[in-house]
Scaffold this active site. Structure first.
Site, PDB file in Angstrom:
ATOM      1  N   ASP A  14       0.843  -1.192   0.000  1.00 36.07           N
ATOM      2  CA  ASP A  14       0.000   0.000   0.000  1.00 36.07           C
ATOM      3  C   ASP A  14       0.889   1.256   0.000  1.00 36.07           C
ATOM      4  OD1 ASP A  14      -2.868   0.799   0.375  1.00 36.07           O
ATOM      5  OD2 ASP A  14      -2.089   1.773   2.168  1.00 36.07           O
ATOM      6  N   GLU A  32      14.359 -15.121  -1.009  1.00 36.86           N
ATOM      7  CA  GLU A  32      14.528 -16.431  -0.362  1.00 36.86           C
ATOM      8  C   GLU A  32      13.294 -17.303  -0.541  1.00 36.86           C
ATOM      9  OE1 GLU A  32      15.503 -16.041   3.836  1.00 36.86           O
ATOM     10  OE2 GLU A  32      16.540 -14.159   3.355  1.00 36.86           O
TER      11      GLU A  32
HETATM   12  C1  GLC Z   1      -4.489   2.796  -0.506  1.00 38.29           C
HETATM   13  C2  GLC Z   1      -5.692   1.876  -0.464  1.00 38.29           C
HETATM   14  C3  GLC Z   1      -6.883   2.668  -0.016  1.00 38.29           C
HETATM   15  C4  GLC Z   1      -6.606   3.213   1.360  1.00 38.29           C
HETATM   16  C5  GLC Z   1      -5.310   4.019   1.387  1.00 38.29           C
HETATM   17  C6  GLC Z   1      -4.857   4.300   2.775  1.00 38.29           C
HETATM   18  O1  GLC Z   1      -4.638   3.798  -1.442  1.00 38.29           O
HETATM   19  O2  GLC Z   1      -5.883   1.266  -1.709  1.00 38.29           O
HETATM   20  O3  GLC Z   1      -8.060   1.912  -0.033  1.00 38.29           O
HETATM   21  O4  GLC Z   1      -7.660   4.031   1.790  1.00 38.29           O
HETATM   22  O5  GLC Z   1      -4.259   3.326   0.757  1.00 38.29           O
HETATM   23  O6  GLC Z   1      -4.315   3.141   3.349  1.00 38.29           O
END
Ligand code: GLC
Length: 567
Positions: free
Chosen positions: A218, A275
């Protein structure tokens, strides 16, 4: 229409730009937004048991790689992207045993599993933040990003949140501000602190030891911040009523994201996951191919980055060519192709809605499947679904509440998956799922479309099979699999205006972006040359499968894409 495409394991494969392709270069991915995929316990929220029980659908479709969105313990302020424990499972989604049972079943079906990790920020309820906020001398204080106020007592600099408003919230007890690129309930970790770096290696190992095949990372553009916390350059003043994107685009983000030091972290992860032969794909949310290059060019960090421009494009011949070409010209390989997700409106709706919108989306997906990289479907893409309808009084996504702009709301792309007839279209035994079903009907469901050989679902399945056999043919020929030619993909044939074409080795992909049938004069095609058609079974031209035998011109239907085998 045959029903017998076997869900085989990912094929071993050859050559991408001089290096052998990895398993992910030959996979088709699928995003399951776990809350809305399938509810196994009847509480109206999707979970691991529901997901495990529906994996057969993905195997039947021909998916190789499943991405599961966050399932960890969370106060759910951002529906799981605010994590309070990186090595647990929220009871809403089941237990860790349910999670590993799902992974094991996926592996039995030849499907690899990557999980979503959220390292840029924790939940404000994570024990690390609870410790940090307790006192300026706490052990974990420096695990988060704290600054004194500006001289006027306001936020330390002009950084803003991706969700609108300042990226800083005052902690009244200490008089310091903490940084959050998203909600105040999502405090950013301090990635310049070695303790954070080490703790995260433990998290990655924890899940790799439990059998996951990699991670969707993310906010890959986030993590490390400018060491001096300098302002970003302002392009225009913020005005009330601006959407989250308008606010974000009011600055040049040279200090809050895309810092070179972040690449060092991914270098460490690259070695660690090697790994396990595991995959790192970044949510590289930057609408600029050169920024994608920032992550991918070193080739020693994340393996692949999602390319988001297809989620923001208009439907035009120029835009289609540009969004296909730009990332390949910039980085060559390692592109994650997507056009829908749990964060943005679904492609068929953006491309005009109805049957036409779904046909355009399938045509674009056909082109993406012809290219090097890893294409991903978002749940429901296989059904040609546009967003579900969620009335404003049912909104739950925090973003539109924060900005006050309804179009910032993300609930419409998150409505539950329609599986079949019955209560909540087979998603749940509850009649009142966490989001409404969104106005879908039985014709939208997996069950209905499986029984209709002409459905979007069957065309998508045929496309995945076409990509698989195309990869096998490319891998059998050295050196051609990663090279894409855009100009004159068919020697001696001029493509009509409105058609986008490309060549990859012996394959040619053509897309008719217009709303009328087009003839490509001078293109002689045999039935065996037609590898895939997005709107029908392979046949010679727009007149359909009866039209056998060589023809002096080749017809493309409106909004149709084809894959031809033309050595
Ligand atoms: C990313 C995710 C989204 C979330 C954001 C904060 O963009 O896809 O859904 O709200 O990160 O974590």
């Amino acid at each position: 229409m045959s029903d017998s495409i076997a869900p085989a394991a990912v094929p071993a494969s050859a050559s991408v730009a001089g290096t052998p392709p990895s398993w992910w270069d030959r996979s088709v991915g699928y995003e399951a937004y776990i809350r809305s995929f399938a509810d196994g316990d009847g509480d109206g929220v999707g979970d691991f048991i529901g997901l495990r029980d529906r994996l057969d659908h993905l195997a039947w479709l021909g998916v190789d790689l499943l991405w599961v969105t966050p399932f960890y313990p969370s106060p759910m302020v951002d529906f799981g992207y605010d994590i309070a424990d990186y090595t647990g499972v929220d009871p809403l989604f089941g237990t860790i045993e349910d999670c590993t049972a799902m992974i094991d079943r996926a592996h039995e079906l030849g499907i690899r599993v990557i999980i979503d990790i959220v390292p840029n920020h924790t939940s404000h309820q994570h024990p690390w933040f609870q410790n940090a906020v307790a006192s300026v001398d706490a052990d974990k204080r420096d695990w988060y990003v704290w600054r004194d106020p500006a001289p006027d007592g306001g936020p330390p600099n002009n950084w803003i949140s991706h969700f609108g408003g300042s990226a800083w919230t005052l902690d009244e007890a200490s008089g310091q501000y903490y940084c959050h690129l998203f909600l105040p309930e999502q405090p950013d970790l301090n990635w310049s602190n070695p303790g954070v770096i080490e703790a995260w290696k433990d998290v990655l190992r924890f899940w790799l030891e439990r059998g996951v095949d990699g991670f969707r990372i993310d906010v890959t553009q986030g993590f490390v911040k400018d060491a001096d916390f300098r302002d970003n350059t302002e392009l225009r003043p913020l005005e009330p009523g601006m959407s989250r994107f308008e606010q974000w685009d009011s600055f040049v983000h040279e200090r809050d994201i895309l810092q070179d030091e972040t690449l060092e972290i991914f270098r460490g992860w690259h070695e660690l996951v090697a790994e396990y032969d595991a995959f790192l794909i970044g949510e590289t949310y930057v609408l600029d191919a050169m920024a994608l290059r920032h992550f991918l060019e070193p080739r020693d960090g994340i393996h692949t980055g999602f390319w988001f421009e297809p989620m923001h494009m208009e439907w035009s011949t120029e835009a289609i060519l540009d969004i296909l070409r730009a990332p390949l010209d910039a980085v060559g390989s390692g592109i994650g192709w997507v056009m829908s997700s749990h964060d943005d409106p679904r492609a068929p709706g953006r491309f005009g809605g109805g049957r036409e919108g779904a046909e355009r989306a399938l045509a674009l997906m056909t082109m993406m499947m012809a290219l090097p990289g890893t294409p991903f479907l978002y749940q429901g893409d296989e059904l040609g679904l546009a967003d579900g309808y969620v009335p404003p009084e049912r909104f739950v996504d925090p973003v539109s509440f924060r900005t006050g702009v309804d179009s910032d709301n993300r609930d419409g792309c998150r409505t539950p998956m329609p599986w079949g007839s019955g209560t909540s279209l087979g998603f749940s035994t509850s009649e009142d799922p966490w989001l409404p079903m969104g106005g879908r009907d039985v014709a939208d469901t997996v069950e209905f479309q499986r029984n209709d050989p002409t459905s979007h679902l069957h065309r998508m399945r045929a496309l995945l099979a076409a990509r698989r056999s195309m990869n096998a043919a490319l891998d059998a020929q050295d050196g051609t699999s990663d090279t894409v030619e855009w100009d004159a993909p068919l020697a001696g044939v001029t493509l009509p205006a409105g058609v986008v074409g490309l060549r990859r080795g012996p394959f040619v992909a053509l897309l008719n972006s217009t709303d009328g049938a087009l003839n490509i004069e001078g293109l002689t095609v045999e039935l065996d040359d037609v590898h895939f058609r997005s709107l029908a079974e392979p046949g010679i031209g727009s007149k359909g499968a009866d039209d056998v035998g060589p023809a002096e011109s080749f017809g493309l239907q409106a909004r149709e894409a084809v894959l031809l085998h033309r050595p």
